[in-house]
Design an enzyme around this catalytic site. Structure first.
Site, PDB file in Angstrom:
ATOM      1  N   ARG A 105       0.655  -1.105  -0.046  1.00  0.00           N
ATOM      2  CA  ARG A 105      -0.097  -0.013  -0.085  1.00  0.00           C
ATOM      3  C   ARG A 105       0.888   1.230   0.089  1.00  0.00           C
ATOM      4  NH1 ARG A 105      -5.430  -1.711   3.408  1.00  0.00           N
ATOM      5  NH2 ARG A 105      -5.219  -3.867   2.547  1.00  0.00           N
ATOM      6  N   GLU A 128      13.494  -8.761  -4.439  1.00  0.00           N
ATOM      7  CA  GLU A 128      13.720  -7.807  -5.713  1.00  0.00           C
ATOM      8  C   GLU A 128      12.734  -6.758  -5.239  1.00  0.00           C
ATOM      9  OE1 GLU A 128      13.921 -11.789  -8.569  1.00  0.00           O
ATOM     10  OE2 GLU A 128      11.984 -10.805  -7.926  1.00  0.00           O
TER      11      GLU A 128
END
Length: 184
Positions: A105, A128
């Site tokens: 978020r 990553e």
């Protein structure tokens, strides 16, 4: 295949062949996943203006290795990081890494494509991390940044990740891409 519940994960960690350590089940165990934490090791690709040829890959000189309690990822930035936890996955389970919703978020993506932890894998997990927002975001070592959902296979796999010389088996710390090994 079935997803392991909190009860199943706790039982596997206590009595089965699954090992994730160090782990604090009171803090990290969720209804059907296990939260995993960010270590203090980061790897940034140096901006040398060169095109990456996947058949040649990158060398250690193409990365900047950073150890820090926190790191700021700029807008549209990317870095590699690793887990506090070390994993040992038995040949009857596999794991899937997912970002936590609170992190997503903010605009952070925890893995681009490498979300699968194969049966037989041993080592730390490389994240990553991409900042998809238009604001810089600071992350801190030790924070719960992702979660692993464990799946039970219908039968034990014949070819676990540990059975061959796989390029990321037993990795420690942040490990960059080894794509060039696919061409050797």
């Amino acid at each position: 295949m079935t997803v392991l519940s909190d009860q199943d994960i706790g039982r596997e960690l206590a009595y089965g062949d699954l090992d994730v350590s160090p782990v604090d089940l009171d803090e990290q165990l969720q209804p059907n996943s296990l939260d995993i934490r960010l270590s203090d090791e980061f790897l940034l690709m140096k901006d040398n203006g060169l095109v990456i040829d996947v058949s040649e890959g990158l060398t250690e000189d193409d990365y900047e290795r950073i150890t820090s309690d926190s790191i700021t990822i700029g807008p549209n930035g990317f870095l590699l990081a690793t887990t506090v936890e070390t994993f040992s996955i038995p040949n009857y389970l596999y794991g899937q890494v997912h970002g936590r919703s609170s992190i997503g978020r903010l605009g952070l993506e925890i893995h681009s494509t490498a979300g699968l932890i194969d049966s037989g894998y041993e080592g730390e997990i490389t994240f990553e991390i991409s900042n998809n927002s238009d604001r810089a975001i600071t992350i801190h070592s030790g924070m719960r940044i992702a979660q692993v959902v464990f799946h039970r296979l219908e039968s034990k796999c014949n070819n676990p990740y540990s059975s061959e010389d796989n390029k990321y088996q037993n990795q420690e710390g942040v490990v960059g891409s080894r794509i060039q090994e696919d061409f050797q």
